[in-house]
Structure formats: C-alpha cells, structure tokens
Scaffold this motif. Structure first.
Motif, PDB file in Angstrom:
ATOM      1  N   GLY A 202       0.798  -1.219   0.000  1.00 21.36           N
ATOM      2  CA  GLY A 202       0.000   0.000   0.000  1.00 21.36           C
ATOM      3  C   GLY A 202       0.827   1.264   0.000  1.00 21.36           C
ATOM      4  N   ASP A 203       0.127   2.393  -0.062  1.00 27.29           N
ATOM      5  CA  ASP A 203       0.781   3.696  -0.103  1.00 27.29           C
ATOM      6  C   ASP A 203       1.648   3.903   1.129  1.00 27.29           C
ATOM      7  N   GLY A 204       2.806   4.504   0.903  1.00 28.18           N
ATOM      8  CA  GLY A 204       3.704   4.828   2.000  1.00 28.18           C
ATOM      9  C   GLY A 204       4.591   3.693   2.459  1.00 28.18           C
ATOM     10  N   ALA A 205       4.534   2.544   1.777  1.00 32.72           N
ATOM     11  CA  ALA A 205       5.386   1.420   2.169  1.00 32.72           C
ATOM     12  C   ALA A 205       6.848   1.865   2.222  1.00 32.72           C
ATOM     13  N   VAL A 206       7.531   1.429   3.268  1.00 29.75           N
ATOM     14  CA  VAL A 206       8.948   1.772   3.434  1.00 29.75           C
ATOM     15  C   VAL A 206       9.841   0.657   2.891  1.00 29.75           C
ATOM     16  N   ILE A 207       9.566  -0.572   3.263  1.00 31.63           N
ATOM     17  CA  ILE A 207      10.339  -1.729   2.802  1.00 31.63           C
ATOM     18  C   ILE A 207       9.436  -2.644   1.984  1.00 31.63           C
ATOM     19  N   GLN A 208       9.886  -2.968   0.783  1.00 33.81           N
ATOM     20  CA  GLN A 208       9.220  -4.000   0.002  1.00 33.81           C
ATOM     21  C   GLN A 208      10.255  -5.042  -0.425  1.00 33.81           C
ATOM     22  N   ILE A 209       9.793  -6.270  -0.559  1.00 33.25           N
ATOM     23  CA  ILE A 209      10.665  -7.384  -0.932  1.00 33.25           C
ATOM     24  C   ILE A 209      10.272  -7.865  -2.324  1.00 33.25           C
ATOM     25  N   ALA A 210      11.250  -8.149  -3.145  1.00 26.40           N
ATOM     26  CA  ALA A 210      11.026  -8.772  -4.452  1.00 26.40           C
ATOM     27  C   ALA A 210      11.972  -9.962  -4.588  1.00 26.40           C
ATOM     28  N   LEU A 211      11.696 -10.822  -5.541  1.00 24.33           N
ATOM     29  CA  LEU A 211      12.502 -12.023  -5.760  1.00 24.33           C
ATOM     30  C   LEU A 211      13.330 -11.843  -7.023  1.00 24.33           C
ATOM     31  N   ALA A 212      14.626 -12.223  -6.950  1.00 23.69           N
ATOM     32  CA  ALA A 212      15.529 -11.781  -8.010  1.00 23.69           C
ATOM     33  C   ALA A 212      16.662 -12.755  -8.309  1.00 23.69           C
ATOM     34  N   PRO A 213      16.352 -13.925  -8.904  1.00 21.74           N
ATOM     35  CA  PRO A 213      17.444 -14.747  -9.437  1.00 21.74           C
ATOM     36  C   PRO A 213      18.360 -13.883 -10.300  1.00 21.74           C
ATOM     37  N   CYS A 214      19.672 -14.092 -10.176  1.00 19.85           N
ATOM     38  CA  CYS A 214      20.611 -13.080 -10.639  1.00 19.85           C
ATOM     39  C   CYS A 214      20.588 -12.826 -12.137  1.00 19.85           C
ATOM     40  N   PRO A 216      20.739 -15.032 -16.396  1.00 19.29           N
ATOM     41  CA  PRO A 216      20.694 -16.316 -17.101  1.00 19.29           C
ATOM     42  C   PRO A 216      21.961 -17.149 -16.934  1.00 19.29           C
ATOM     43  N   PHE A 217      23.097 -16.481 -16.726  1.00 17.00           N
ATOM     44  CA  PHE A 217      24.361 -17.225 -16.641  1.00 17.00           C
ATOM     45  C   PHE A 217      24.755 -17.579 -15.203  1.00 17.00           C
ATOM     46  N   SER A 218      23.833 -17.382 -14.248  1.00 12.54           N
ATOM     47  CA  SER A 218      24.165 -17.743 -12.865  1.00 12.54           C
ATOM     48  C   SER A 218      23.040 -18.474 -12.141  1.00 12.54           C
ATOM     49  N   VAL A 219      21.917 -18.730 -12.833  1.00 11.40           N
ATOM     50  CA  VAL A 219      20.823 -19.480 -12.211  1.00 11.40           C
ATOM     51  C   VAL A 219      20.256 -20.497 -13.197  1.00 11.40           C
ATOM     52  N   THR A 220      19.601 -21.503 -12.660  1.00 11.39           N
ATOM     53  CA  THR A 220      18.943 -22.510 -13.488  1.00 11.39           C
ATOM     54  C   THR A 220      17.540 -22.068 -13.873  1.00 11.39           C
ATOM     55  N   LYS A 221      17.004 -22.692 -14.893  1.00  6.75           N
ATOM     56  CA  LYS A 221      15.623 -22.419 -15.287  1.00  6.75           C
ATOM     57  C   LYS A 221      14.659 -22.779 -14.163  1.00  6.75           C
ATOM     58  N   GLU A 222      15.020 -23.807 -13.380  1.00  9.91           N
ATOM     59  CA  GLU A 222      14.127 -24.264 -12.315  1.00  9.91           C
ATOM     60  C   GLU A 222      13.920 -23.185 -11.258  1.00  9.91           C
ATOM     61  N   ILE A 223      14.992 -22.512 -10.817  1.00 11.59           N
ATOM     62  CA  ILE A 223      14.823 -21.493  -9.771  1.00 11.59           C
ATOM     63  C   ILE A 223      14.112 -20.265 -10.338  1.00 11.59           C
ATOM     64  N   MET A 224      14.271 -19.993 -11.620  1.00 15.52           N
ATOM     65  CA  MET A 224      13.518 -18.905 -12.242  1.00 15.52           C
ATOM     66  C   MET A 224      12.025 -19.210 -12.183  1.00 15.52           C
ATOM     67  N   ALA A 225      11.640 -20.402 -12.600  1.00 14.09           N
ATOM     68  CA  ALA A 225      10.222 -20.774 -12.619  1.00 14.09           C
ATOM     69  C   ALA A 225       9.645 -20.846 -11.213  1.00 14.09           C
ATOM     70  N   GLU A 226      10.404 -21.408 -10.278  1.00 15.39           N
ATOM     71  CA  GLU A 226       9.913 -21.521  -8.901  1.00 15.39           C
ATOM     72  C   GLU A 226       9.796 -20.148  -8.239  1.00 15.39           C
ATOM     73  N   SER A 227      10.699 -19.236  -8.554  1.00 14.31           N
ATOM     74  CA  SER A 227      10.607 -17.875  -8.019  1.00 14.31           C
ATOM     75  C   SER A 227       9.390 -17.154  -8.574  1.00 14.31           C
ATOM     76  N   TYR A 263      13.568 -17.055 -23.429  1.00 10.85           N
ATOM     77  CA  TYR A 263      13.927 -17.656 -22.140  1.00 10.85           C
ATOM     78  C   TYR A 263      13.044 -17.102 -21.029  1.00 10.85           C
ATOM     79  N   LEU A 264      12.870 -15.782 -21.026  1.00  6.31           N
ATOM     80  CA  LEU A 264      12.038 -15.137 -20.008  1.00  6.31           C
ATOM     81  C   LEU A 264      10.620 -15.706 -20.025  1.00  6.31           C
ATOM     82  N   GLU A 265      10.077 -15.837 -21.201  1.00  8.04           N
ATOM     83  CA  GLU A 265       8.718 -16.364 -21.328  1.00  8.04           C
ATOM     84  C   GLU A 265       8.646 -17.829 -20.907  1.00  8.04           C
ATOM     85  N   SER A 266       9.693 -18.598 -21.211  1.00 10.78           N
ATOM     86  CA  SER A 266       9.677 -20.030 -20.921  1.00 10.78           C
ATOM     87  C   SER A 266       9.649 -20.328 -19.426  1.00 10.78           C
ATOM     88  N   VAL A 267      10.095 -19.372 -18.606  1.00 14.55           N
ATOM     89  CA  VAL A 267      10.116 -19.596 -17.150  1.00 14.55           C
ATOM     90  C   VAL A 267       9.010 -18.812 -16.432  1.00 14.55           C
TER      91      VAL A 267
END
Length: 457
Positions: A202-214, A216-227, A263-267
């Motif tokens: 909501g409005d005024g949020a101070v901390i927000q969390i997002a998920l961010a596999p690094c 294509p050359f440092s993560v697997t397709k599986e962790i992308m899809a699971e994230s 690749y982005l679409e595939s995961v």
C-alpha cells in the motif's frame, strides 16, 4: 555511526515559491506544495495560497523542486570494489569472473558499511527510494537482506530489497564460483521468510521485498520458474538481469536454446510483475512482446557505457508500452551511486542514439515517475495531491551553474550532483547538503578499511 533525528510534528508545511519545479505531470507547482501527515496535500500555481493555515513555511525561492528520485537497480555491496584496477578496463564477463572471488569473502559488517555508503550517497544525490539486487550469500551471509533493512530504516529512506540468488556455479557451466551458489530450497525458504517479515503493502510502504534470481548465466531455469510461482503466490515483484550483453545472448542460445526474451517467457517471467536490469539487446519483436506484457526495464546508462555493453533503446521501449526507469547499477560498474548524475547520463546517451531533441524533462521523468512505475509504486515519483512527500531540492548557486538561465535544464546540463534538501515521507533527511546524525568521516574511514581488506583477501 548514525544517530536518529527527532520525529517532526504533523503540522502543515508550505514549501513556498520554488525557483522551478518539475512535477512529472501536468500540474503547475510554481507556487509550491503543501505537505501534511507525510503526504502532499496541495500543489499551488504561482500566486496561489494554501487553502487552510500552515504552521510552517520553507522558502524555496533558491531551490529547484523535484519529486524524490527513484533508483531501480543497484548492488549496494559493490561500493567495496569501486575502481579496482584489475577490472577497470574489462567487459562484463571477465569483470565478473575477476570480482566473484573477491565478493565471496563478504562479511556481515562489510555489507552493513557498503549498504550505508550506497544509501547515503544516493540520498545526498536527491534519491529517496532505492531498489537493491542482492544475490550474494556465501557462508555467514544468510542474513544479508536483514542487514540491508536495518540500514534503510536508519537512514529514513524507502527501498525495494530483492532476495537474489545464484544456483548455476562454475561446475555446472555458470560463471559464479561454487562457494556463492545456494540450493533452491534454501533460497525459496528464505524468500518466504523475508516476505513474511518485511514486505509492506500500500501507499507509503517503506520496505518491500522482491525475488531476483541473478541472471541467465548464474541461475537454473528451475529457480527462475519456482521464483515466479512464489512471487505470484505472495503478490510480490520479480527482478533479474537480462539482455545486458551480446555474450549473455550467446550464453542463452548455447545453454537453453533460446533468445533472452524467449527464455524469459519459458520460465513464466514475461508479465507486468517483472522488471529487468539493463534490457539492451532486444529485437523489434522482443520490444513489442515486452510492451504487450507490461514488463519493465531499469536503464543503467553509466554502467552500460563503463562496461561497453551497449545502449538501451529507451524511446522505442517506452513507445511500445514498456515502463522505463533509471538505475545507477552496482558501484563496481558505475562507480558511483548518484541519481541526479545518472539522469544526466541517460539524457546524453539517449540523445546520442535518438538526437538532441530528447528533452531534459523526459530524462527527469525516467528518474521519477518512470522509476516509480518500474517498481510498481503509484504513490511516488510525482508532485501531486495524495502522493508521498518524497522531495529533492537543489540549489543553483554554485560555480558550475553561473550563467545558466533555465533552472530545470541547468540541473542536468550543468551537472548538479548534490541535493541541498531531501524529504522522505514529510521528514527532512538531508539538510543543507548533509545527512543529520551521520558521521560521514567515520563511515568513510571504516568502509575504506573494509574495502582494502576485502580486496587483499
């Protein structure tokens, strides 16, 4: 290192008659704005007075008034490896391969210092909200995001902190050393913990969390899809590096048999929940696909020039419907954390691609309203009633501005690099070009010592 300033009252404050104002919309704020309860309650044209009595006034006649600048891509920990000789003249892949072993030595206090330095530098440049992409969790660094949360709160800023990850190490054909990769179950469990403990909505949020596999050359397709599935389940955003270099595109073809957007679409990442760091090497069809999906891009001009990665097609991305904001990127490829200078760099790089008619106001828009859209925020990035009172005020009385005529143009064309006043949620966090309560000299001394030790091993 830091002592908290007292909390201000909830009185009505009139920031009066600025030298110039950029609202990031069609409103006229030449008479100033009224702030109350941490939000903007009125925007006044020249000659207009507040609709009700104010308890405080701030004479802004010597200041250019902007919405607080918003940084959409950073790596705070990299302030410890700025301008390191062995990678000063390297492109992305060799740059990473040389730096990964150094970064793998990161300790909790190192990250606390690095994050404080990055945030303080951003704040002094007029930035009020920052996104950080932290994907480095060697042994002993399991609480990295918790450390960042504390630093953000200490400085009184806002942040989208991304729980990054690396799962594809050297042994499996990736770039990072094995000591920096984690098991998928560890990553997903910690991601859920961080969302549960820290994510504000909501409005005024101070901390927000997002998920961010690094990347294509440092993560697997599986962790992308699971994230992606986890982000949808908890309604949080997704972030990754994509299409930064041609080497990355070659890697995707060889490893996955796909171009980057395929690749982005595939995961399961091609959607409006996602924003991408860099987004340089897209075809016309890929730009159209990103726009149709509402996938956003964090443009990082200085880093892209420093590593010779290429130039993002920002105007074409925006024309296709892609939200575009600015990022300073990590302080080992910029090597600074200065948002107003990043807006200047974006203006010049995009003029080099599209021509001198790209206006100053468009670059300021990328740093404010555009960046807020990239982070999925509708309460930031503009001067308008109901918006959070996140503001940056710049003086133009320095030598570099002498002889300038248009105050808004002067900010970027003359190279403003430091705000005089910065407000976050109605509270002054920079006063007379300083952060109240922050021992800058002490911070520099300890941070510099930590940087030397980290590089020396």
């Amino acid at each position: 290192m830091f002592t908290h300033p007292p909390h201000p009252t909830e009185s009505r404050l009139w920031i009066r008659n600025p030298l110039a104002a950029f609202t990031a919309n069609a409103l006229d704020a030449s008479g100033g704005i009224v702030v109350s309860g941490g939000v903007i309650t009125e925007v006044l044209a020249a000659g207009q007075l507040p609709s009700a009595p104010v308890q405080e006034t701030f004479d802004a006649s010597g200041h250019v008034l902007l919405p607080g600048l918003i940084n959409t891509h950073h790596h705070f920990y990299q302030t410890l490896t700025r301008a390191w000789g062995p990678v000063a003249n390297a492109p992305l892949f060799p740059w990473l391969q040389n730096l990964y072993p150094v970064w793998a030595r990161l300790k909790p206090r190192d990250l606390e210092l690095a994050t404080t330095v990055a945030l303080a530098e951003l704040l002094l440049s007029g930035c009020t909200t920052a996104a950080d992409h932290h994907y480095l969790f060697p042994d002993g660094m399991e609480d990295a995001i918790d450390i960042e949360v504390r630093a953000v709160r200490a400085l009184g800023m806002r942040a989208t902190l991304t729980r990054g990850s690396m799962t594809l190490g050297e042994d499996d054909g990736g770039l990072p050393p094995q000591s920096t990769v984690q098991a998928p179950d560890v990553i997903l469990a910690d991601s859920e913990r961080l969302i549960r403990e820290y994510h504000e909505r909501g409005d005024g949020a101070v901390i927000q969390i997002a998920l961010a596999p690094c990347s294509p050359f440092s993560v697997t397709k599986e962790i992308m899809a699971e994230s992606a599935a986890l982000a949808e389940r908890h309604d949080v955003r997704l972030h990754t590096h994509l299409a930064e270099t041609l080497d990355e595109e070659d890697f995707c073809r060889e490893m996955f048999g796909l171009r980057t957007v395929e690749y982005l679409e595939s995961v399961g990442w091609l959607g409006s929940r996602t924003w991408l760091g860099h987004g340089i090497h897209f075809s016309d069809a890929e730009i159209a696909a990103l726009g149709a999906a509402g996938t956003a891009v964090a443009h990082c001009p200085t880093s892209n020039m420093r590593l010779a990665s290429g130039t993002a097609r920002v105007l074409e991305l925006e024309d296709a419907g892609v939200p575009v904001g600015l990022g300073v990127d990590g302080s080992a490829s910029n090597d600074a954390s200065n948002m107003i200078l990043e807006a200047r760099q974006a203006l010049y790089l995009q003029r080099l691609r599209y021509g001198a008619q790209v206006p100053v106001e468009r670059a300021l828009g990328w740093a404010t309203r555009g960046s807020s859209a990239v982070l999925g925020r509708s309460d930031l990035g503009q001067l308008a009633p109901g918006m959070q009172a996140d503001l940056a005020l710049f003086r133009l009385d320095g030598l570099r501005f002498s002889g300038s005529h248009d105050p808004l143009a002067a900010l970027l064309l003359c190279g403003a690099d430091r705000a005089d006043r910065v407000m976050v949620g109605g509270q002054w966090r920079v006063v007379d070009g300083q952060i109240p309560g922050l021992d800058v000299a002490g911070l520099i001394a300890e941070h510099s010592a930590a940087a030397r030790k980290l590089v020396a091993g």
